[in-house]
Design a protein around this motif. Sequence first.
Motif: not given
Length: 776
Positions: A227-232, A239-240, A326-328, A334-336
């Motif tokens: 969930a930590i990456s969900q904060i960012a 858009p994930d 771009n992908s993140v 990974v958010i493609p």
Amino acid sequence: MSGFPSDEALIDFLTNNPGQTGKREVARAFGIKGSDRITLKQRLKALKDRGVIVKDGNSFRKADTLPPIFPAQVVSVDDEGDLLVVPRIQLDGDGTPDRFVLTEKRGARRRGARSSVDQPPGVGDTLLVRVVEPAGADGEPGSVQLIKAIGRGDVRHYGVLRVSSRGGAYIEPVERKADTLQVDKHDMGAAEDGDLVAAIRLPGRGRGRSPNGKVEEVFGQLGSERAISQIAILRQGLPDVFPADVLAHAESLAPAAMGEREDWRELPLITIGPADAKDHDDAVHATLDEDKDNEGGFVVTVAIADVAFYVRPHTLLDREARSRGNSVYFPDRVIPMLPERLSTDLCSLRAGEDRPALAIRMVFSKDGVKKGHSLHRVWIRLHAGLAYEAAQAAIDGVEPPEGVIPCPSVVVEDVLKPLWSAYTALLKARSKRSPLQLDLPERKLVLDEDGKVRGVHVPERLDAHKLIEEFMIQANVAAAELLEAKKTPCLYRVHDAPGMAKFEGLRAFLKSLNISIASQSSLRPADFNKILARADGQPNEQLINEMVLRSQAQAEYTPDNIGHFGLNLSRYAHFTSPIRRYADLMVHRALLKAYGLGDDDDADAADRDVLARMGDHLSGTERRAMLAERETTDRLIAAYLSDKVGARFEGRITGVVGAGLFVRLSETGADGFVPAAMLGADYFAFDEVAQRLVGAATGITYQLGDAVEVRLVEVAPLAGALRFEMLSEGKAGKPVGRGGRPGKAGAPRRAKPGTRKRSQSPAAYARKAVRKAKGR
């Protein structure tokens, strides 16, 4: 116009006359005078009380219409590269909010003019806009004019709601510099203790003079490290989740057929990449040139997945990819840019499977000088997919690391060795070109199955990495040259020379380390390489590399070519990663159009104005991704260190400000802050030129680059913030006055080390100290 109007007439007037709807304007329009003005006032109040109209300042408007000026958020980019915004104010009704095309404000910067201050808005930014043309009832976007940018990214406050046993509540922020918001019970909405929420700041102050807030959106519990990456993701507006219609479109795509492509399946192309990568979009091959006029030279081929075949202009897939930019890449996910049907399947180059590709074939001399290149739309079959470690081990004649699949022997002789020979030749030309030679080890977080950090390590930078990097650079240069040869506008990847102010700042820093460099009016990468060479092997080597990097301009996308300073190239475009970068996809489309290799006539691929707007957008999405990735890494490392409070660590001072010192830990690369009050009872003066803090009475000095030992005092995982206590005594020096004048002693600071207000939490103390570090 005369006579007392009906409610319907009043509402029609308010709707058709935005910005001209005060009581006086209504009275004038309907010829209302004398005592009838009191009746008009009562009628307007009654409509307002019924929720039919609302009042903005001194003007009225229909409740389900927008005011002439309102805050809006950039949500996407249209087919012409224009930004689309939606209102950030609440309207009556549950319908889809109107969309508006953002037009440039008067006096906006000209195309090609670049300024780090006047940064153009991008997706996620909040703006104040003025309506130029209302949105149509059929969903057709209206148009608005930019007045000013309110904030970069989402300007709401993100944090975790904390509820005390006595019923009080506050929002613990996820940003280092954000205030803690107090929340009254009636402003909590449906949020519960431990929920990640977005809140707006309310006027006034609460208990302890903390600002008040109101929960605007609830995202649920932070149940795991993932969930930590969900904060960012939330804070940066990434858009994930792909919309259902975009996923359906991707699933409906059929694999490509060879058609009229050149059949290159017998060419032994291979991929070399990360062992855990799932999206492989570049393949390479090299062989000796058989041309007698190029004895000892090489033919190098770089084949890139033909994403343009699947992602056609103006389709659902295209619009979604363009919006993402771009992908993140986070440590835990990974958010493609493209759905997995494309990124890890149809477009990914897999060993033994036929794939469409766009290839550039380049001819180099034995000294690595390029003699020519050509573009091909081809049909390939990958002969092998290798990890960097496997390719390097095969060349070195050793076993690969545990868990890495070894390279087949036939591939070593027929493919890898010619690749390394070609790379050796290219290194000769690279050495003469003298690009910026920064050496900044990249730390990688090692996560367990639950997403928790097990450790941090620095992967070795292998020749295999450098080989692929150099081949990709050469292909990117060739792509730009191919477009220029057809006089086709190109979305260049440019990197400006550093500004003289930054260079002088670097000179001052180096002087504090007894490294003198001459001032000069024009700069070349070689000038910085001389600095880096002098730092090689020195204790401050990594810090000097970082300071040189900080002195550089930021690379960006634009159709106005100024070259690439860091690579020391006169032209450069991104061509080699269309799966994860929309800029590369645009270059592919431009090449296909210019050379007549495609059946899609994408007019926008060569439209200079569209390219300019898209360059701004894609530069913005890149910055957004970098910020999100960095924030997530900081939070994960802070969570990893949260059970190590009290431990001692070796580190180095990486920043000095009046409020204290920034220290980077050697083992993990984690950054934290030592408040000046934690350095001792002395008053410490800030010497900006020498980048140091000097004790007014004692002369004890802490300077940028010093190796130090610190104790971890506090961790704020949500904000990714660390607070340290200085254990090293500092270097002896001359006492200075409280104004920083050498030789004059000042009175010791009254505050004792580590003192804070009794009502102030340790986390708030650390955040306040960091807030004082302006510009950091």
